[in-house]
Scaffold this motif. Sequence first.
Motif: not given
Lengths: 329, 443
Positions: B97-121
């Motif tokens: 769990a504590n590697f996520l920020l580092d990976m996000q800084i390196e542009n290695e993660l997919t933003n999950l917001d659109p997937l959550i929005a697509a579910d209608g939540t």
Amino acid sequence: MAATMRSISRRDEMSLAEPAALPVATSAAPRLHVLKRFLDRFKASLPAYLLLLPSLVFLALFTYGAMGRVLIDALYQRATPKAPVRFVGLDNVSAVLADPAFTGAVVNNLIYAVGTAVPSIGLALLFALALSRTHAVNSALRAALFLPVLIPMVAASALFLFVFLPNVGLLDYYIGRLLPVLPNWLGDPDIALYAIMIITVWKNAGYYMLFFLAGLQAVPEDVMEAAHLDGAGPYQRLRHIILPELKPTFLFVTVIAILNAVTQVDHVFVMTQGGPSNSTNLVLFYIYQQAVEHYDIGKASAATLLTLAALMGVTALSFRTMANREGGP
Amino acid sequence: MLFTRRLMLGLAMAGSMASALAVPAMAEGPTEIDLFFPVPVDGKLARDMGTLIKEFNETHPAIKATAVYTGSYDDTLIKTRASIKAGKPPAAVIMSANFLLDMQIENELTNLDPLIAADGTTKDQFLGQFFPALQGNAVINRSVYGVPFHNSTPLLYINADKAKEAGLDPSKPPQTWAELTDWAKKLTKREGDKVTQWGIAIPCAYDYCGWMMETLTMSNGGRYYNEEFGGEVYYDTPSMLGALTWWNDLVTKHKVHPPGATPGPAVSTSFISGNAAMMMLSTGSLTYVRDNAKFNYKVAFIPRNVRNAVPIGGASLIVPAGLEADKQKAAWTLIKWMTSPEKSAWWSRATGYFAPNMAAYKTPEMVDFLNKNPDAKTAVEQLDVAKPWFATYKTVPVRKNLEDEVMLVLNGKKQPKEALAAAQKAADETLKPYNAETSLKLP
């Protein structure tokens, strides 16, 4: 390893090529002469090149290719995390040399190399001298001493992790009765490196023993007998006959031991991760840290280049000395 | 090492070529995805993961998921990064769990917001399923980048038999540092100068040491790092100075804690063998202690000096960057299924981690399990006071900057104050490039 293989293959190629090229040398005009000689020599050595091609392909793919890529990676760096990588020349190399963690790792590695090579070679020679005659008991003892070599380093490290456990480990269980305060073998920065060295010596002494056993076979019987007749004692025979005869073996084993000291870091990975406080950090583990933990490919590549250069230097030097010795009287 | 990296890239590329060839032929078949998973504690987890994925594939014919074992948490990060570089990332990864920020800084993660929005939540609805303490490591800049999968907190383990022997009541475990110090003194046995039984042991090896420092600092009112911004850590502060000084006092002043840096497995072995009467360790070790302790034990909250607070540990599910849309969708289906109450509860019982999904504890099997194993309940209750795990730019080196100094203190080579000043200086240096591009980049 690659350096060893390469120098061996180069020697093969020369011995195949040279005899065929010599007879042509006396004919044709000067200019043409050179060209023709070159062509003929090439034609003559073509089979050799063809035979070497498969290994060359694989070496190129997995060794030279990777080395080339490291060379390129070592010249690039990015200033900030989002900035693109740019060419920085030798900046990475100077950054590595200025890094106290790297110089610390080099010092640790020097202590480690000397501290593992000397005792393991000494023990190996002792074992070989004691077990040089072949009979059932000696064969069994040889097998017993060789056993640690067969255990993978990672497995051996996992075993020693339990041996070194503070208070409850095997070592403390026995030594604990004698010492007033139990040492924390892997947790004390003053002791940890030596604890690691013990494993290396335990693991490598049996391996080097094999080379010395082979070397002892080459000591000429007649010279030994003559010395015997002249009244030379066991020490004099060792000092003036056996040890000089074993010189090439010593040289070879020393090179192997130095290479091992740099390339074998499995136990550091398993047991200490370079700690506590970087006290068991070796050069190869430093490279791993730069590449993986710092995610700094530029510095990792630069450190790799420095290490490779040092290793190739050591290997070249020792093989030249060895070649001179073989060529000499 | 570089050879391995090269080899891995090669294999990843070979794999990608193979799948590229396979795609036209399989156009009508199920979407094939890979899940990278580490095994941080013991080998049984790999078998449990196989069972889980098999069930997923049977209930989801449109997707064919393959679980790929990727070693430790650190190895999993390496392998994920290598396959992202090779252009064929896995569809989902169980990432520390504590590697996520580092990976996000390196542009290695997919933003999950659109997937959550697509579910209608909404994001709030989605995150609302999980314990609030776990959300800090999953949300970066108000966007969701990870879904909590299995988590832990540190606990105080007590050998109840030894406590009774020393005249202490194990049903009233120590709640403050003062009480804990007192317990540790009473539980330490000596023969002359030699200690035959330690009062308490706290692990300190790379990774564990930083986590324990965060635990002690938080119990002392501190924060360890800036939860909102990855460019700051608070090493040279009164709260951490108090924490390290107390730890050092246990070793040098009270002599109730073994000297030097002791790794986690050595601490748990010491506790199991009766050589240490108390220890601080992860909830992840609960199953191990339950299976191996030949004495009565008791688990309790980490005692406080200023407040009750502990960091979380464990891993989240992430979707690497650079994935095709259909694989991203399939990965999302898998992630939602794996973190659903029933599966979350099953995984928790199988592994000993606690289930991040709060509804998991309402399932009948879980209610049953907690009644039989009340010690597992303590871990869940402590979540009310849990806070996120430190995550910064270059998390591992920044953590190591502190750990190296703490080890020197525990070995009696440095005083806490100068050690923390040195750690702060080293960490500031490591964080410099990130600050140069964020907090110190001025108009």
